[in-house]
Design a protein around this motif. Structure first.
Motif, PDB file in Angstrom:
ATOM      1  N   MET A  47       0.842  -1.189   0.000  1.00 18.39           N
ATOM      2  CA  MET A  47       0.000   0.000   0.000  1.00 18.39           C
ATOM      3  C   MET A  47       0.883   1.247   0.000  1.00 18.39           C
ATOM      4  SD  MET A  47      -2.825   1.242   2.830  1.00 18.39           S
ATOM      5  CE  MET A  47      -3.832  -0.212   2.542  1.00 18.39           C
ATOM      6  N   THR A  48       0.562   2.220  -0.812  1.00 17.77           N
ATOM      7  CA  THR A  48       1.309   3.463  -0.875  1.00 17.77           C
ATOM      8  C   THR A  48       0.968   4.341   0.315  1.00 17.77           C
ATOM      9  OG1 THR A  48       1.323   3.379  -3.276  1.00 17.77           O
ATOM     10  CG2 THR A  48       1.800   5.503  -2.249  1.00 17.77           C
ATOM     11  N   SER A  49       1.994   4.847   0.994  1.00 22.01           N
ATOM     12  CA  SER A  49       1.763   5.707   2.153  1.00 22.01           C
ATOM     13  C   SER A  49       1.181   7.041   1.727  1.00 22.01           C
ATOM     14  CB  SER A  49       3.080   5.937   2.896  1.00 22.01           C
ATOM     15  OG  SER A  49       2.901   6.878   3.938  1.00 22.01           O
ATOM     16  N   THR A  50       0.230   7.536   2.530  1.00 21.30           N
ATOM     17  CA  THR A  50      -0.340   8.860   2.271  1.00 21.30           C
ATOM     18  C   THR A  50       0.264   9.912   3.190  1.00 21.30           C
ATOM     19  OG1 THR A  50      -2.159   8.397   3.808  1.00 21.30           O
ATOM     20  CG2 THR A  50      -2.516   7.879   1.469  1.00 21.30           C
ATOM     21  N   ASP A  51       1.239   9.504   4.013  1.00 25.56           N
ATOM     22  CA  ASP A  51       1.904  10.429   4.926  1.00 25.56           C
ATOM     23  C   ASP A  51       2.764  11.382   4.102  1.00 25.56           C
ATOM     24  OD1 ASP A  51       3.348  11.756   6.870  1.00 25.56           O
ATOM     25  OD2 ASP A  51       3.681   9.972   8.090  1.00 25.56           O
ATOM     26  N   PRO A  52       2.491  12.715   4.171  1.00 26.99           N
ATOM     27  CA  PRO A  52       3.247  13.668   3.359  1.00 26.99           C
ATOM     28  C   PRO A  52       4.649  13.931   3.873  1.00 26.99           C
ATOM     29  CG  PRO A  52       1.735  14.848   4.788  1.00 26.99           C
ATOM     30  CD  PRO A  52       1.460  13.377   4.998  1.00 26.99           C
ATOM     31  N   ARG A  53       4.969  13.467   5.071  1.00 28.78           N
ATOM     32  CA  ARG A  53       6.273  13.755   5.649  1.00 28.78           C
ATOM     33  C   ARG A  53       7.340  12.859   5.031  1.00 28.78           C
ATOM     34  NH1 ARG A  53       4.668  12.821  11.800  1.00 28.78           N
ATOM     35  NH2 ARG A  53       3.825  10.983  10.741  1.00 28.78           N
ATOM     36  N   PRO A  54       8.562  13.373   4.895  1.00 28.41           N
ATOM     37  CA  PRO A  54       9.645  12.553   4.341  1.00 28.41           C
ATOM     38  C   PRO A  54      10.083  11.480   5.317  1.00 28.41           C
ATOM     39  CG  PRO A  54      10.502  14.650   5.115  1.00 28.41           C
ATOM     40  CD  PRO A  54       9.003  14.736   5.240  1.00 28.41           C
ATOM     41  N   ALA A  55      10.769  10.475   4.806  1.00 36.47           N
ATOM     42  CA  ALA A  55      11.373   9.475   5.684  1.00 36.47           C
ATOM     43  C   ALA A  55      12.423  10.136   6.562  1.00 36.47           C
ATOM     44  CB  ALA A  55      12.004   8.375   4.847  1.00 36.47           C
ATOM     45  N   ARG A  56      12.535   9.663   7.781  1.00 37.17           N
ATOM     46  CA  ARG A  56      13.461  10.286   8.736  1.00 37.17           C
ATOM     47  C   ARG A  56      14.264   9.204   9.456  1.00 37.17           C
ATOM     48  NH1 ARG A  56       8.888  14.810  10.143  1.00 37.17           N
ATOM     49  NH2 ARG A  56       9.768  16.399   8.772  1.00 37.17           N
ATOM     50  N   PRO A  57      15.256   8.656   8.785  1.00 30.86           N
ATOM     51  CA  PRO A  57      15.990   7.529   9.377  1.00 30.86           C
ATOM     52  C   PRO A  57      16.811   7.894  10.595  1.00 30.86           C
ATOM     53  CG  PRO A  57      17.054   8.269   7.355  1.00 30.86           C
ATOM     54  CD  PRO A  57      15.733   8.973   7.429  1.00 30.86           C
ATOM     55  N   PHE A  58      17.150   9.180  10.754  1.00 29.53           N
ATOM     56  CA  PHE A  58      17.972   9.595  11.885  1.00 29.53           C
ATOM     57  C   PHE A  58      17.264  10.600  12.791  1.00 29.53           C
ATOM     58  CE2 PHE A  58      21.114   8.371   8.621  1.00 29.53           C
ATOM     59  CZ  PHE A  58      21.820   7.418   9.338  1.00 29.53           C
ATOM     60  N   LEU A 114      17.926   8.017  -0.853  1.00 29.24           N
ATOM     61  CA  LEU A 114      18.672   8.861   0.078  1.00 29.24           C
ATOM     62  C   LEU A 114      17.778   9.979   0.613  1.00 29.24           C
ATOM     63  CD1 LEU A 114      22.136   9.304  -1.679  1.00 29.24           C
ATOM     64  CD2 LEU A 114      21.717   8.153   0.506  1.00 29.24           C
ATOM     65  N   THR A 115      17.861  10.195   1.910  1.00 25.44           N
ATOM     66  CA  THR A 115      17.184  11.331   2.510  1.00 25.44           C
ATOM     67  C   THR A 115      18.215  12.426   2.772  1.00 25.44           C
ATOM     68  OG1 THR A 115      17.462  10.455   4.745  1.00 25.44           O
ATOM     69  CG2 THR A 115      15.451   9.874   3.593  1.00 25.44           C
ATOM     70  N   TYR A 116      17.741  13.658   2.880  1.00 24.25           N
ATOM     71  CA  TYR A 116      18.641  14.793   3.054  1.00 24.25           C
ATOM     72  C   TYR A 116      18.369  15.497   4.376  1.00 24.25           C
ATOM     73  CZ  TYR A 116      21.087  14.970  -1.395  1.00 24.25           C
ATOM     74  OH  TYR A 116      21.930  14.697  -2.440  1.00 24.25           O
ATOM     75  N   LEU A 140      13.794  22.028   3.953  1.00 29.84           N
ATOM     76  CA  LEU A 140      12.537  21.384   4.344  1.00 29.84           C
ATOM     77  C   LEU A 140      11.486  21.517   3.254  1.00 29.84           C
ATOM     78  CD1 LEU A 140      12.350  22.574   8.065  1.00 29.84           C
ATOM     79  CD2 LEU A 140      12.811  20.242   7.291  1.00 29.84           C
ATOM     80  N   SER A 141      11.487  22.643   2.577  1.00 32.36           N
ATOM     81  CA  SER A 141      10.456  22.888   1.565  1.00 32.36           C
ATOM     82  C   SER A 141      10.573  21.966   0.364  1.00 32.36           C
ATOM     83  CB  SER A 141      10.503  24.350   1.112  1.00 32.36           C
ATOM     84  OG  SER A 141      11.624  24.595   0.271  1.00 32.36           O
ATOM     85  N   ILE A 142      11.782  21.415   0.111  1.00 32.60           N
ATOM     86  CA  ILE A 142      11.925  20.504  -1.029  1.00 32.60           C
ATOM     87  C   ILE A 142      11.940  19.041  -0.601  1.00 32.60           C
ATOM     88  CG2 ILE A 142      13.124  22.249  -2.409  1.00 32.60           C
ATOM     89  CD1 ILE A 142      15.688  20.493  -1.987  1.00 32.60           C
ATOM     90  N   GLY A 143      11.661  18.802   0.682  1.00 30.75           N
ATOM     91  CA  GLY A 143      11.523  17.424   1.121  1.00 30.75           C
ATOM     92  C   GLY A 143      12.624  16.881   1.986  1.00 30.75           C
ATOM     93  N   ALA A 144      13.506  17.746   2.512  1.00 21.12           N
ATOM     94  CA  ALA A 144      14.541  17.260   3.424  1.00 21.12           C
ATOM     95  C   ALA A 144      13.904  16.696   4.685  1.00 21.12           C
ATOM     96  CB  ALA A 144      15.511  18.382   3.779  1.00 21.12           C
TER      97      ALA A 144
END
Length: 312
Positions: A1-12, A190-192, A204-208
């Motif tokens: 299922m595709t996530s609907t959470d608009p927040r980026p992944a945050r591994p750290f 990769l997350t930023y 943050l505005s571009i998805g960091a």
């Protein structure tokens, strides 16, 4: 299922502090008690991630034993719910691997690996260096792209290659190439994390995912407000937090080395007992302290100067 959470992944985590390293007053040793108190302080003020032995932590002046003692002390102070990342990157691959393996024994959550500095390797050399470090432990890796200090940026193709490694999860970016980062985020997992406080909102505005911040140890609550505003798509509130931070970002990042200014600001706030530095850094002078104090007093929502430490 595709996530609907608009927040980026945050591994750290989200709001991270590139923590200063409190020293003894003569600067000959690390004040581990003060380091633990500072680590707890920043987690009480908006931070969910701490980076030890980074640039702001005066890592080039710390011995390997000191780096390990510092990581062990901070890990013990903040508990498992806070992410602790150890800076292990050097210009020597073998040394970096040794540091990575020793830190892995301490229960840190990840490794910060800066592009090899001074040596100015080729991109192939950077890939080999970083891959060797990533392969040496089970810990996830955050790359640190800061060509102003290392002399060598991470190329687009290098980021794509390193993004294929299962343990390379993120980039701390102090290169300010938002277009390249956008392409990398489109092409890899990769997350930023913003590595430049003046650009935190732009990132943050571009998805960091968040930031690894020098200012975060002085004004973490406002940075947390910015992130939360972006998460709920409240641009007005995000801008308000950003503009509120402008005086302290200017004072800490643009007139002194970040390590010097952050340590001086924390001493002014009464968080650190003093602001001793190791050479080649020297402590802030009286005029610089007055400017820092004025900036702290100008920003609402952060700890202000301890009246007993306010410079005349």
């Amino acid at each position: 299922m595709t996530s609907t959470d608009p927040r980026p992944a945050r591994p750290f985590g989200t709001v991270g502090t590139a923590m200063v390293t409190p020293l003894t007053e003569d600067a000959h040793g690390i004040d581990l008690d003060a380091a633990q108190q500072l680590a707890v302080h920043v987690t009480e003020h908006g931070n969910d991630m701490i980076v030890v032995s980074g640039t702001t932590g005066e890592a080039p002046t710390l011995t390997d034993v000191e780096k390990l003692e510092l990581a062990r002390a901070v890990r013990a102070a903040v508990g498992p719910e806070i992410t602790v990342i150890a800076g292990v990157g050097t210009y020597d691959t073998a040394h970096s691997i040794d540091l990575a393996r020793e830190h892995a024994k301490l229960g840190v959550d990840g490794l910060l690996v800066v592009t090899p500095y001074y040596s100015k390797p080729t991109q192939a050399g950077i890939i080999a260096h970083t891959t060797a470090i990533a392969d040496s432990t089970d810990l996830p890796v955050m790359l640190y792209d800061i060509p102003g200090r290392t002399g060598t940026p991470l190329a687009y193709e290098t980021l794509l290659r390193l993004g294929e490694h299962e343990k390379v999860l993120a980039v701390k970016d102090a290169k300010a190439n938002l277009q390249q980062a956008s392409l990398v985020m489109e092409k890899t997992d990769l997350t930023y994390y913003s590595g430049e406080d003046a650009l935190n909102l732009a990132w943050l505005s571009i998805g960091a995912s968040g930031m690894v911040s020098v200012v975060g140890q002085v004004a973490g609550d406002l940075e947390r407000k910015m992130v939360e505003a972006v998460d709920r798509s409240d641009l007005v509130a995000a801008r308000e937090a950003h503009h509120g931070l402008v005086p302290v970002v200017e004072a800490i990042m643009n007139h002194l080395p970040g390590a010097v200014a952050a340590k001086a600001a924390l001493a002014l706030q009464g968080v650190l007992p003093h602001a001793a530095m190791r050479g080649p850094h020297v402590p802030a002078d009286a005029d610089q302290l007055r400017a820092l104090a004025a900036a702290l007093e100008e920003v609402d929502g952060i700890p202000s100067c301890d009246p007993a430490r306010r410079p005349l």
